[in-house]
Write an enzyme that holds these catalytic residues in place. Structure first.
Site, PDB file in Angstrom:
ATOM      1  N   LYS A 120       0.875  -1.186   0.000  1.00  0.00           N
ATOM      2  CA  LYS A 120       0.000   0.000   0.000  1.00  0.00           C
ATOM      3  C   LYS A 120       0.904   1.226   0.000  1.00  0.00           C
ATOM      4  O   LYS A 120       1.474   1.592   1.024  1.00  0.00           O
ATOM      5  CB  LYS A 120      -0.880  -0.008   1.259  1.00  0.00           C
ATOM      6  CG  LYS A 120      -2.200   0.712   1.116  1.00  0.00           C
ATOM      7  CD  LYS A 120      -2.099   2.196   0.803  1.00  0.00           C
ATOM      8  CE  LYS A 120      -1.735   3.041   2.011  1.00  0.00           C
ATOM      9  NZ  LYS A 120      -1.619   4.481   1.670  1.00  0.00           N
ATOM     10  N   GLY A 162       6.810   5.058   8.369  1.00  0.00           N
ATOM     11  CA  GLY A 162       6.029   6.291   8.341  1.00  0.00           C
ATOM     12  C   GLY A 162       6.100   6.969   9.700  1.00  0.00           C
ATOM     13  O   GLY A 162       7.101   6.840  10.413  1.00  0.00           O
ATOM     14  N   SER A 163       5.050   7.670  10.053  1.00  0.00           N
ATOM     15  CA  SER A 163       5.081   8.467  11.285  1.00  0.00           C
ATOM     16  C   SER A 163       4.806   7.622  12.523  1.00  0.00           C
ATOM     17  O   SER A 163       4.179   6.561  12.445  1.00  0.00           O
ATOM     18  CB  SER A 163       4.040   9.577  11.180  1.00  0.00           C
ATOM     19  OG  SER A 163       2.749   9.011  11.133  1.00  0.00           O
ATOM     20  N   THR A 222       0.956   7.090  13.079  1.00  0.00           N
ATOM     21  CA  THR A 222       0.358   6.001  12.298  1.00  0.00           C
ATOM     22  C   THR A 222       0.857   4.653  12.805  1.00  0.00           C
ATOM     23  O   THR A 222       0.086   3.682  12.878  1.00  0.00           O
ATOM     24  CB  THR A 222       0.669   6.186  10.799  1.00  0.00           C
ATOM     25  OG1 THR A 222       0.179   7.465  10.395  1.00  0.00           O
ATOM     26  CG2 THR A 222      -0.016   5.127   9.955  1.00  0.00           C
ATOM     27  N   GLU A 247       9.199   1.153  11.363  1.00  0.00           N
ATOM     28  CA  GLU A 247      10.293   2.122  11.205  1.00  0.00           C
ATOM     29  C   GLU A 247       9.627   3.494  11.197  1.00  0.00           C
ATOM     30  O   GLU A 247       9.009   3.878  10.208  1.00  0.00           O
ATOM     31  CB  GLU A 247      11.031   1.807   9.902  1.00  0.00           C
ATOM     32  CG  GLU A 247      12.429   2.341   9.899  1.00  0.00           C
ATOM     33  CD  GLU A 247      12.472   3.776   9.457  1.00  0.00           C
ATOM     34  OE1 GLU A 247      12.087   4.660  10.284  1.00  0.00           O
ATOM     35  OE2 GLU A 247      12.860   4.032   8.325  1.00  0.00           O
ATOM     36  N   CYS A 287      14.243   9.541   6.988  1.00  0.00           N
ATOM     37  CA  CYS A 287      13.986   9.133   8.378  1.00  0.00           C
ATOM     38  C   CYS A 287      15.255   9.243   9.209  1.00  0.00           C
ATOM     39  O   CYS A 287      15.233   9.817  10.294  1.00  0.00           O
ATOM     40  CB  CYS A 287      13.389   7.740   8.424  1.00  0.00           C
ATOM     41  SG  CYS A 287      14.156   6.557   7.323  1.00  0.00           S
ATOM     42  N   GLU A 290      10.337  16.896  14.870  1.00  0.00           N
ATOM     43  CA  GLU A 290      10.982  16.440  13.633  1.00  0.00           C
ATOM     44  C   GLU A 290      10.580  17.377  12.487  1.00  0.00           C
ATOM     45  O   GLU A 290       9.412  17.460  12.125  1.00  0.00           O
ATOM     46  CB  GLU A 290      10.547  15.009  13.314  1.00  0.00           C
ATOM     47  CG  GLU A 290      11.286  14.427  12.130  1.00  0.00           C
ATOM     48  CD  GLU A 290      10.723  13.082  11.686  1.00  0.00           C
ATOM     49  OE1 GLU A 290       9.537  12.814  11.923  1.00  0.00           O
ATOM     50  OE2 GLU A 290      11.492  12.306  11.100  1.00  0.00           O
TER      51      GLU A 290
END
Ligand code: NDP
Length: 482
Positions: free
Chosen positions: A183, A234-235, A238, A256, A290, A388
């Protein structure tokens, strides 16, 4: 009714694609517009799938998984190597699409580099020795630890390195005998659909499927009873939602979640010698990485010299549209990210911090360009340091003794990467041992390698990717005793 954006695998060896043929395979006339972040032009149109489309993709992946797992490991290795060849054959059109959709320049550590990394990771994953073996054989007991496929792996990715991170998730999962449903981020769906299309030129049907969609498709994937393991980049927010929605199925997770990496510059450095490394550690992919250096702690003995050397590098690096060959920095990928960076730099300036370079975007220029920005004389509790930024703005904090620097580096609740900069390797290694991060680099920041495990601590997530640890992460252990 629109056709869902599910990539159809093909079984014949494809022609080497052009940019137009690659794009034609993943766009639909009635899809949602995908815009170039540098110009606002339409790159293509993507049909967003629904949760029901995702259900169908998972059902196909489940049906295909036993046959894929039953193949010999050597066959899966061969297919990964052929997939790497296919990516290389399509490298230029893939890089162009990535550059247009994500914004990153073709050159430097950007689009061509990312596509090259996809091929390299596929080959390295094919070359990695499988985990497992005899754990005890004492004459009385013979125990072996084996690693079996988990089943169906869901892969949810971000928009900053969309192709490379997809390969990081997909390649080890396929090698271990899992089938995969991808996705992509709604911001960069075409890049991932195109990559999957290229891979499916060599893979058997339904082993790898991609469903473009928004967060509801990701949420369906992460809670899906037909998915056994989820790889997510991602964040943190999430990631936390995914942890919750995975609970009912006790789904395995690799998370991650980015971070806010600190770099600590010790007083013995040569500022001019480290300036380029510091700059690219922070500004790779225009800061949208990241494990980029996101807050820099510099000893007061060398503070002014490091700031001046960094400013010279920042002024010299060209930023602009990715397709222009000379550029090395591009736009922010989306408006939301642009606004985060602008807000944080403005807050730092308003607090009295000194903007050494940048901080002055042209509001009338097209695209989400924010200039490379260095902010000095900033307090450690300033939002530009504590949050961030995920963009081209680096705060530089002064410190007086190394204990203070270590305390500041460790005070946040994230810990993906960190770095220590010194001309004394042992002194740097001693400081590295005190830093709370999954990786600590010495005299560089952010470099990853397919054979070296990579993962975060604290709210940067859990689970390791790459190398043999990465293979274990997409498998379930089984002990055979007797
Ligand atoms: P998100 O975490 O929201 O998105 C990452 C992926 O998760 C996307 O594919 C997204 O889909 C999907 N997703 C969204 N909601 C859910 C859900 N409930 N369940 C499962 N999947 C879901 O990141 P953003 O793109 O919004 O970026 C926000 C921030 O995240 C950035 O400012 C940055 O700080 C950080 N970030 C970190 C990255 C990293 O490398 N670790 C990469 C990118 C961002 P969709 O996009 O279609 O909604």
């Amino acid at each position: 009714m629109t056709t869902p954006a599910v990539t159809e695998p093909v079984t014949t060896t494809p022609e080497t694609p052009t940019y137009e043929s690659l794009l034609a395979g993943v766009t639909a006339a009635d899809g949602r517009e995908v815009l170039d972040p540098a110009t606002g032009e339409v790159v293509g149109r993507v049909v967003l799938g629904s949760p029901e489309d995702l259900d169908r993709a998972v059902a196909r992946a489940r049906a295909a998984q036993p046959g894929w797992a039953a193949r010999a490991d050597s066959e899966r290795i061969d297919l990964l190597l052929r997939a790497a060849d296919a990516v290389e054959a399509a490298a230029e059109p893939l890089a162009e699409l990535l550059s247009r959709e994500q914004g990153k320049p073709l050159n430097g550590p950007n689009a061509r580099f990312e596509v090259g990394a996809c091929a390299a990771w596929l080959r390295a994953t094919a070359a990695t020795e499988l985990p497992g073996g005899t754990v005890l054989d004492d004459g009385g007991t013979h125990a072996e630890l084996r690693y079996r496929p988990v089943g169906v792996v869901g892969a949810i990715g971000p928009w900053n390195w969309p192709m490379m991170i997809t390969i990081w998730q997909v390649a080890p999962a396929l090698r271990m005998g899992n089938t995969v449903v991808v996705k992509p981020s709604e911001h960069t769906p075409l890049s991932v659909l195109a990559l999957v299309q290229v891979l499916n030129g060599v893979l058997p049907a339904d082993v790898l499927t991609a469903v473009a969609g928004e967060g509801d498709v990701g949420a369906r994937l992460s809670g899906h009873p037909g998915v056994d393991k989820l790889m997510f980049t991602g964040s943190t927010a999430t990631g936390q939602a995914i942890i919750r929605s995975s609970a009912d199925t006790v789904k395995r997770l690799t998370l991650e979640l980015g971070g806010n990496d600190a770099g600590v510059v010790l007083p013995d450095v040569d500022p001019r010698a480290i300036a380029e490394g510091l700059f690219w550690g922070a500004f790779i992919n225009t800061g949208q990485t990241c494990a980029a250096l996101k807050r820099l702690y510099v000893h007061s003995d060398v503070y002014d010299e490091v700031c001046a050397a960094l400013a010279d590098v920042a002024r010299a690096v060209p930023m602009g549209r990715g397709l222009d060959e000379q550029n090395l920095l591009g736009p922010l990928q989306n408006r939301a990210q642009y606004e985060i960076v602008a807000r944080l730099v403005d807050a730092a300036r308003d607090s009295g911090a000194k903007v050494l370079v940048g901080g002055d975007p042209d509001p009338d220029a097209p695209g989400y360009f924010y200039p490379a920005t260095l902010v000095a004389d900033v307090d450690d509790d300033n939002p530009l340091v504590a949050e961030e930024q995920f963009g081209p703005a680096l705060p530089i904090v002064r410190y007086e003794d190394v204990d203070q620097a270590v305390a500041m580096a460790n005070r946040l609740d994230v810990g993906l990467g960190a770095s220590v900069w010194s001309s004394d390797r042992e002194a740097a290694r001693a400081v590295a041992a005190r830093l709370e991060a999954g990786t600590v680099w010495i005299n560089s920041h952010g470099g990853v390698h397919p054979m070296i495990p990579f993962g975060g601590v604290k709210k940067s997530g859990y689970g390791l990717e790459f190398g043999v640890e990465g293979l274990k992460a997409v498998a379930v252990p089984q002990v055979v005793n007797g």
